[in-house]
Design a protein around this motif. Structure first.
Motif, PDB file in Angstrom:
ATOM      1  N   ARG A 486      39.774   0.073   2.231  1.00 32.67           N
ATOM      2  CA  ARG A 486      39.663   0.089   0.516  1.00 32.67           C
ATOM      3  C   ARG A 486      41.197  -1.099  -0.525  1.00 32.67           C
ATOM      4  NH1 ARG A 486      35.054   2.926  -2.407  1.00 32.67           N
ATOM      5  NH2 ARG A 486      35.987   1.268  -4.212  1.00 32.67           N
ATOM      6  N   LEU A 487      41.589  -0.782   0.399  1.00 29.43           N
ATOM      7  CA  LEU A 487      42.797  -1.836  -0.125  1.00 29.43           C
ATOM      8  C   LEU A 487      43.094  -3.503   0.110  1.00 29.43           C
ATOM      9  CD1 LEU A 487      45.833   0.292   1.596  1.00 29.43           C
ATOM     10  CD2 LEU A 487      44.733   0.409   0.012  1.00 29.43           C
ATOM     11  N   SER A 488      41.699  -3.427   0.872  1.00 26.87           N
ATOM     12  CA  SER A 488      41.599  -5.209   0.907  1.00 26.87           C
ATOM     13  C   SER A 488      40.578  -5.372   0.223  1.00 26.87           C
ATOM     14  CB  SER A 488      40.865  -4.997   2.727  1.00 26.87           C
ATOM     15  OG  SER A 488      39.880  -4.602   2.954  1.00 26.87           O
ATOM     16  N   SER A 489      40.922  -6.751   0.001  1.00 29.77           N
ATOM     17  CA  SER A 489      39.291  -6.974  -0.721  1.00 29.77           C
ATOM     18  C   SER A 489      38.285  -7.559  -0.266  1.00 29.77           C
ATOM     19  CB  SER A 489      39.752  -8.454  -2.990  1.00 29.77           C
ATOM     20  OG  SER A 489      41.101  -7.023  -3.203  1.00 29.77           O
ATOM     21  N   GLU A 490      37.653  -8.640  -1.079  1.00 28.27           N
ATOM     22  CA  GLU A 490      36.341  -9.525  -0.499  1.00 28.27           C
ATOM     23  C   GLU A 490      36.944 -10.554   0.450  1.00 28.27           C
ATOM     24  OE1 GLU A 490      31.691 -10.691  -1.841  1.00 28.27           O
ATOM     25  OE2 GLU A 490      33.488 -10.699  -2.852  1.00 28.27           O
ATOM     26  N   SER A 491      36.863 -11.200   1.596  1.00 26.54           N
ATOM     27  CA  SER A 491      37.160 -12.290   1.511  1.00 26.54           C
ATOM     28  C   SER A 491      36.502 -13.224   0.860  1.00 26.54           C
ATOM     29  CB  SER A 491      36.944 -12.524   3.129  1.00 26.54           C
ATOM     30  OG  SER A 491      35.006 -12.925   3.260  1.00 26.54           O
ATOM     31  N   SER A 492      37.393 -14.380   0.909  1.00 29.96           N
ATOM     32  CA  SER A 492      36.810 -14.871  -0.190  1.00 29.96           C
ATOM     33  C   SER A 492      35.434 -16.386   0.343  1.00 29.96           C
ATOM     34  CB  SER A 492      37.790 -16.654   0.065  1.00 29.96           C
ATOM     35  OG  SER A 492      38.041 -17.472   0.966  1.00 29.96           O
ATOM     36  N   GLY A 493      35.616 -16.563   1.798  1.00 28.26           N
ATOM     37  CA  GLY A 493      34.457 -17.232   2.514  1.00 28.26           C
ATOM     38  C   GLY A 493      33.085 -15.913   2.033  1.00 28.26           C
ATOM     39  N   SER A 494      33.373 -15.174   2.175  1.00 31.92           N
ATOM     40  CA  SER A 494      31.860 -14.031   1.886  1.00 31.92           C
ATOM     41  C   SER A 494      32.138 -14.279   0.103  1.00 31.92           C
ATOM     42  CB  SER A 494      32.639 -12.767   2.166  1.00 31.92           C
ATOM     43  OG  SER A 494      31.121 -12.119   2.024  1.00 31.92           O
ATOM     44  N   ARG A 495      32.407 -14.017  -0.293  1.00 31.95           N
ATOM     45  CA  ARG A 495      32.436 -14.776  -2.041  1.00 31.95           C
ATOM     46  C   ARG A 495      31.615 -15.495  -2.090  1.00 31.95           C
ATOM     47  NH1 ARG A 495      37.652 -13.344  -5.327  1.00 31.95           N
ATOM     48  NH2 ARG A 495      37.471 -11.770  -4.317  1.00 31.95           N
ATOM     49  N   ARG A 496      32.037 -17.046  -1.658  1.00 30.83           N
ATOM     50  CA  ARG A 496      31.911 -17.800  -1.967  1.00 30.83           C
ATOM     51  C   ARG A 496      30.218 -18.205  -1.230  1.00 30.83           C
ATOM     52  NH1 ARG A 496      35.659 -20.537  -0.280  1.00 30.83           N
ATOM     53  NH2 ARG A 496      35.446 -20.773   1.522  1.00 30.83           N
ATOM     54  N   ALA A 497      30.063 -17.592  -0.943  1.00 34.74           N
ATOM     55  CA  ALA A 497      28.366 -17.773  -0.041  1.00 34.74           C
ATOM     56  C   ALA A 497      27.704 -17.311  -1.139  1.00 34.74           C
ATOM     57  CB  ALA A 497      28.467 -16.951   1.332  1.00 34.74           C
ATOM     58  N   ARG A 498      27.968 -15.575  -1.585  1.00 33.52           N
ATOM     59  CA  ARG A 498      27.189 -15.239  -2.213  1.00 33.52           C
ATOM     60  C   ARG A 498      26.775 -16.114  -3.228  1.00 33.52           C
ATOM     61  NH1 ARG A 498      28.553 -10.808   0.068  1.00 33.52           N
ATOM     62  NH2 ARG A 498      30.610 -10.167  -0.396  1.00 33.52           N
ATOM     63  N   ARG A 499      28.425 -17.118  -3.942  1.00 39.00           N
ATOM     64  CA  ARG A 499      28.291 -17.266  -5.472  1.00 39.00           C
ATOM     65  C   ARG A 499      26.454 -18.508  -5.296  1.00 39.00           C
ATOM     66  NH1 ARG A 499      34.326 -17.970  -7.027  1.00 39.00           N
ATOM     67  NH2 ARG A 499      33.979 -15.473  -8.461  1.00 39.00           N
ATOM     68  N   VAL A 500      26.814 -18.972  -3.730  1.00 37.71           N
ATOM     69  CA  VAL A 500      26.391 -20.397  -3.624  1.00 37.71           C
ATOM     70  C   VAL A 500      23.894 -19.862  -3.620  1.00 37.71           C
ATOM     71  CG1 VAL A 500      25.120 -21.512  -1.646  1.00 37.71           C
ATOM     72  CG2 VAL A 500      27.673 -21.726  -2.439  1.00 37.71           C
ATOM     73  N   LEU A 501      24.400 -18.561  -3.011  1.00 38.83           N
ATOM     74  CA  LEU A 501      23.245 -17.674  -3.135  1.00 38.83           C
ATOM     75  C   LEU A 501      22.390 -17.610  -4.280  1.00 38.83           C
ATOM     76  CD1 LEU A 501      23.504 -15.933   0.444  1.00 38.83           C
ATOM     77  CD2 LEU A 501      22.292 -17.600  -0.708  1.00 38.83           C
ATOM     78  N   VAL A 502      23.548 -16.930  -5.117  1.00 40.05           N
ATOM     79  CA  VAL A 502      23.490 -17.216  -6.716  1.00 40.05           C
ATOM     80  C   VAL A 502      23.052 -18.237  -7.315  1.00 40.05           C
ATOM     81  CG1 VAL A 502      24.110 -16.133  -9.533  1.00 40.05           C
ATOM     82  CG2 VAL A 502      24.326 -14.351  -6.688  1.00 40.05           C
ATOM     83  N   GLY A 503      23.339 -19.411  -7.336  1.00 38.46           N
ATOM     84  CA  GLY A 503      22.981 -21.148  -8.405  1.00 38.46           C
ATOM     85  C   GLY A 503      22.259 -21.488  -7.308  1.00 38.46           C
ATOM     86  N   ILE A 504      22.026 -21.236  -6.058  1.00 34.66           N
ATOM     87  CA  ILE A 504      20.481 -21.444  -5.233  1.00 34.66           C
ATOM     88  C   ILE A 504      19.185 -20.923  -6.081  1.00 34.66           C
ATOM     89  CG2 ILE A 504      18.896 -21.404  -3.310  1.00 34.66           C
ATOM     90  CD1 ILE A 504      20.759 -21.767  -2.019  1.00 34.66           C
ATOM     91  N   GLU A 505      19.161 -19.566  -6.722  1.00 27.53           N
ATOM     92  CA  GLU A 505      18.329 -18.491  -7.028  1.00 27.53           C
ATOM     93  C   GLU A 505      18.154 -19.251  -9.015  1.00 27.53           C
ATOM     94  OE1 GLU A 505      17.517 -14.388  -6.696  1.00 27.53           O
ATOM     95  OE2 GLU A 505      20.518 -14.515  -6.557  1.00 27.53           O
ATOM     96  N   ALA A 506      19.634 -19.400  -9.521  1.00 26.57           N
ATOM     97  CA  ALA A 506      19.514 -20.242 -10.762  1.00 26.57           C
ATOM     98  C   ALA A 506      18.532 -21.232 -11.309  1.00 26.57           C
ATOM     99  CB  ALA A 506      21.059 -19.985 -10.991  1.00 26.57           C
ATOM    100  N   ALA A 507      19.120 -22.417  -9.884  1.00 31.77           N
ATOM    101  CA  ALA A 507      18.222 -23.659 -10.165  1.00 31.77           C
ATOM    102  C   ALA A 507      16.840 -23.511  -9.881  1.00 31.77           C
ATOM    103  CB  ALA A 507      18.904 -24.210  -8.481  1.00 31.77           C
ATOM    104  N   VAL A 508      16.429 -22.743  -9.341  1.00 31.03           N
ATOM    105  CA  VAL A 508      14.889 -22.908  -9.106  1.00 31.03           C
ATOM    106  C   VAL A 508      14.668 -21.594 -10.255  1.00 31.03           C
ATOM    107  CG1 VAL A 508      13.248 -21.903  -7.759  1.00 31.03           C
ATOM    108  CG2 VAL A 508      15.125 -22.707  -6.398  1.00 31.03           C
ATOM    109  N   SER A 509      14.978 -21.324 -10.709  1.00 26.56           N
ATOM    110  CA  SER A 509      14.115 -20.231 -11.503  1.00 26.56           C
ATOM    111  C   SER A 509      15.043 -21.411 -12.672  1.00 26.56           C
ATOM    112  CB  SER A 509      15.272 -18.898 -12.355  1.00 26.56           C
ATOM    113  OG  SER A 509      14.664 -17.649 -10.948  1.00 26.56           O
ATOM    114  N   VAL A 510      15.816 -21.739 -13.408  1.00 23.31           N
ATOM    115  CA  VAL A 510      15.508 -22.613 -14.025  1.00 23.31           C
ATOM    116  C   VAL A 510      14.790 -23.884 -14.452  1.00 23.31           C
ATOM    117  CG1 VAL A 510      17.026 -24.719 -14.051  1.00 23.31           C
ATOM    118  CG2 VAL A 510      17.228 -23.117 -15.907  1.00 23.31           C
ATOM    119  N   THR A 511      14.290 -24.419 -12.912  1.00 17.89           N
ATOM    120  CA  THR A 511      13.478 -25.083 -12.889  1.00 17.89           C
ATOM    121  C   THR A 511      12.185 -24.915 -13.119  1.00 17.89           C
ATOM    122  OG1 THR A 511      14.634 -25.704 -10.983  1.00 17.89           O
ATOM    123  CG2 THR A 511      12.427 -26.918 -11.459  1.00 17.89           C
TER     124      THR A 511
END
Length: 883
Positions: A486-511
């Motif tokens: 728990r001393l280590s935070s989430e890696s930037s690569g993992s965080r970025r991947a999940r943000r991209v997936l959230v962005g895809i969800e948002a794009a399809v939803s708003v369309t």
């Protein structure tokens, strides 16, 4: 014994067996045996080893099966321990798979599944084009005269037929049953390549005026109305007041789509299934009467190897020949329009269906992305378990097996629920299908669509589940074990991947939200458009008069007059009227009008739509009379007419239309009409566009066997419906009344296609928003848990709890905003495809675009609040001590 040990044992036994056989064979050959005998003897000598091998294979298979059961039990236990995650993931997969499969089934059934006829790709529809009338009717039904000429001279078709469809009364006296009859020329059986299962079809001789009183029943009508009578052939039935001999019964698989949905000037009401086939007869006298009439739906079968373009060129040449033979007054530029039968059935619904399919695929994509996000967040927490397994010697294959056992069970359970959901959606969707899409009969679940949706969902879940295994296999286990705290935070690569997936969800939803908003606004404007008439407290009935009893206009007019008198005396009735076409139920009678002094050829005269009405029609539906007056029953037999504003402006520009005269045919032989009034323009044919030029004539001038009754009342409409039926049957109990319904219901049916598309898109948009909100919540919840110590450290160093709210909201809403902008861009890029479906709404509407983005941001903000609250509630000292 482990499965890999059993596999090794089996391989060792095979090698030892082969070596022993070779040694024995060599020894036998040295003792004088032939090579063939030695080989046979050696294999017999070691025959008992086959049993050992079979036992080994059986044990291996048993171990593999036991291993699968063990993995499944373990996966179910793990999913049971996380019920929230399991339920959300399974329902997400089920929603995506069920909706996708249901819509794919509809699209496949309507657009892709071949029609149930032999070589359906060779079936084409035939229509005519009259260049002089193309502004009002781009294509028209077929003329009987032209069809006869085509039959004799074409080189492109194996067979041809023309037909009409009408509701006719079956039986006599009492309340006869209304059935849908297809009246067709004898070529219909060879065109469709289908013959009656019992008896025969009608012949050319039977398709003659006065000779064609024979009928072929469909299987459903034979079973339901005649109890499947095995002796039905040769029996006589009463149809439309005439006696018909039953000569055949069609096979159970025969289903002829209704031609009403394809006829340009036909009724838009939902027709009954075709129940009976009758011969369509053309006598020489009838052909002479219908010389210029275009009344029939044409169907043909192309010869092998003949393209539609070649067949169209062939008919165009014949049309040119017909044009040259026309009298000077009837000169017209004729051509033909040929289209695949299935394409004509789909009509203008192709684009909306493709949009629905794209929307539901988008929903499935959102579901898969959401499940992937959930699995990634869950699987990263399992890295330590896999790292321990790797440190103890587990191979990459074993790690992948460990990773995907839960996701496999999850995909199977979610997929099974999705199939059950689709099985429930498809029959429910069938009940709400608009008439234009309901030409197939019952729609059945398409297993190809089920397979595609399941495959996509399985691939997404398995890929998400296997990702941690590949991450661990590329990293030394010690590094994973050392960093996993728990001393280590989430890696930037993992965080970025999940943000991209959230962005895809948002794009399809708003369309989806924007598209739904556009169609909803369009439908709202369409329903609010000024129709020119009112529907409140108004009920309609369609009356079909039997041809035998009412064979001329005089008898029909007398019947209508008597019925109107009786209905007018009913309690609660304010006004009642007959009309040849009920508002928004189609357009049946188009003709030319020649004003006094106009010497142009008939085909160059303007084309108008005619309505045959009774005097109180305008008062009944509140269609505004602008100038002049209407006719009354005292004008019986007089040729008076009323015209719409558009007709008055076109025929008599700058003049007073009142008192002007026009004629339909030759002024020298036909009594002209005198214009006595001008009626406001309305939208009685289609809500989407104003009516063409309309002329209203008295119902006694042209009385058709089919007419619409319109009644305005202040009584309950359901009670009035029964009173109307009783009034009609009190005049003649042999007249069926197939439909009695509110005029508002007919208006609603006229936009049934648009409403169906909008309702489905609304369902998809709401589902996509729900899934997107769920995905944002899941990602942020996991991110906060990974950054638990960081949050505590920020608070210990003096950060305000409000700043943590802002941090989490920013992390959650930034990818949502970027995805929303991308979704609006996608919607704008597809504007050309969508614009044809909209009414008085721009596909680039800024208010709707901002609204779609705003709705998504609100959903995103709501999904962010709980994780943000959790982050702001961290106790600094407890977080710093957490290890």
């Amino acid at each position: 014994m482990r499965w890999w040990q059993l596999r090794k044992r089996d391989a060792d036994l095979q090698r030892e067996l082969q070596l022993a056989i070779e040694l024995e064979e060599e020894a036998l050959r040295e003792n004088g045996m032939s090579a063939e005998e030695a080989r046979y003897a050696a294999r017999r000598a070691f025959g008992n080893t086959t049993l050992i091998r079979e036992q080994t294979h059986e044990a291996w298979g048993s171990a593999a099966f036991e291993r699968l059961l063990q993995d499944a039990r373990y996966a179910l236990r793990q999913l049971w321990r996380s019920p929230g995650f399991s339920i959300v993931a399974m329902l997400t997969l089920a929603l995506g798979i069920g909706a996708t499969t249901a819509i794919f089934t509809l699209v496949y059934d309507v657009m892709l599944r071949p029609l149930p006829f032999s070589q359906p790709d060779r079936l084409v529809t035939l229509e005519e084009k009259v260049a002089e009338w193309s502004n009002l009717y781009p294509t028209l039904p077929v003329s009987a005269n032209h069809f006869t000429f085509w039959q004799q001279h074409n080189r492109s078709f194996d067979s041809m037929a023309v037909m009409q469809q009408a509701a006719v009364p079956l039986g006599g006296g009492g309340r006869p049953l209304q059935v849908e009859a297809l009246m067709a020329t004898p070529g219909i059986f060879s065109v469709l390549q289908v013959q009656p299962d019992q008896g025969r079809g009608f012949t050319v001789d039977e398709a003659q005026e006065g000779q064609g009183y024979v009928a072929v029943l469909t299987y459903d009508l034979w079973r339901k109305q005649f109890g499947g009578d095995p002796n039905i052939l040769g029996k006589t039935i009463l149809l439309d007041g005439f006696s018909y001999k039953v000569i055949g019964v069609m096979p159970q698989s025969f289903h002829m789509p209704s031609i009403h949905t394809m006829n340009t000037i036909g009724s838009s009401n939902r027709p009954l299934p075709i129940g009976i086939l009758l011969p369509l007869a053309f006598s020489k006298e009838r052909l002479a009467e219908e010389m210029g009439d275009l009344n029939y739906f044409g169907l043909a079968r192309l010869k092998p190897g003949v393209s539609i373009a070649a067949a169209n060129a062939d008919l165009d040449a014949l049309q040119h020949t017909i044009s040259t033979q026309l009298a000077a007054d009837d000169k017209a530029t004729l051509s033909a329009a040929i289209a695949p039968f299935q394409e004509k059935l789909v009509g203008d619904n192709r684009k909306p269906l493709l949009i629905l399919l794209a929307a539901v695929v988008g929903l499935l994509l959102v579901g898969c992305v959401n499940v992937t996000n959930l699995l990634l967040s869950r699987a990263v927490g399992q890295k330590r378990q896999m790292a321990v397994a790797a440190a103890l010697g587990a191979s990459r294959a074993e790690l992948v097996r460990m990773a995907i056992r839960e996701t496999t069970v999850l995909a199977v359970l979610g997929g099974g629920l999705g199939v059950l959901l689709a099985a429930g959606i498809v029959p429910a969707m069938q009940r709400y299908l608009p008439a234009a899409l309901d030409f197939r009969g019952p729609v059945h679940l398409d297993w190809a669509g089920v397979g595609c949706a399941l495959l996509l969902a399985m691939l997404a879940t398995l890929a998400a589940g296997a990702t941690p295994a590949f991450m661990v296999s590329r990293t030394a286990p010690q590094e994973v074990l050392h960093s996993d705290s728990r001393l280590s935070s989430e890696s930037s690569g993992s965080r970025r991947a999940r943000r991209v997936l959230v962005g895809i969800e948002a794009a399809v939803s708003v369309t989806l939200v924007l598209l739904t908003g556009l169609l909803t606004a369009s439908l709202a404007k369409l329903m609010a458009v000024d129709r020119g008439f009112t529907t409140e407290r108004t009920i309609t009935a369609t009356v079909e008069l039997p041809s035998e009893s009412y064979d001329d206009s005089q008898h029909r007019a007398a019947f209508y007059r008597e019925v109107l008198g009786r209905i007018a005396r009913l309690p609660g009735v304010e006004h009642a009227a007959f009309t040849s076409v009920v508002p928004l139920a189609g357009d049946r009678w188009g003709d030319t009008a020649r004003i006094a002094g106009d010497n142009h050829p008939a085909m160059q005269l303007p084309l108008e739509s005619f309505r045959s009405i009774s005097p109180e029609y305008f008062t009944t539906i509140h269609l505004r009379l602008i100038r002049g007056e209407t006719f009354s029953e005292d004008d019986w037999g007089k040729n008076k007419a009323l015209v719409s504003e558009k007709t008055a402006r076109t025929l008599w520009p700058g003049k007073d239309p009142l008192g002007q005269q026009f004629s339909r045919g030759d002024p020298a032989t036909e009594k002209p009409f005198t214009v006595v009034g001008v009626v406001a323009d309305a939208r009685t044919i289609s809500l989407a566009q104003p009516d063409p030029m309309l002329i209203y004539v008295p119902y006694w001038y042209r009385c058709e066997p089919t007419a619409g009754l319109v009644v305005r009342t202040h009584q309950d409409l359901s009670e009035m419906a029964d009173a109307i039926r009783q009034s009609i049957w009190s005049v003649d109990r042999g007249v069926p009344v197939p439909t009695v319904r509110a005029l508002g219901g007919i208006v609603a049916d006229s936009v049934a296609n648009r409403r169906f598309e909008m309702d489905l898109l609304l369902l998809f948009a709401v589902s996509a928003l729900f899934l997107a909100g769920l995905g944002i919540y899941g990602v942020l919840t996991y991110s906060v848990s990974q950054r638990y110590r960081e949050m505590g450290l920020r608070l210990a160093l003096g950060a305000q709890r409000a700043s943590l709210y802002g941090l989490v909201l920013r992390d959650g809403l930034v990818p949502v905003a970027i995805g929303a902008a991308a979704g609006v861009a996608v919607a704008f890029a597809s504007a050309r495809m969508v614009s044809g479906l909209l009414f008085q709404v721009s596909p680039y509407d800024p208010v709707l675009s901002a609204g779609a983005v705003g709705v998504l941001l609100v959903i995103g903000a709501m999904a962010c609040l709980l994780p943000a609250r959790r982050a702001a509630g961290v106790e600094p000292m407890q977080a710093l001590r957490t290890e």
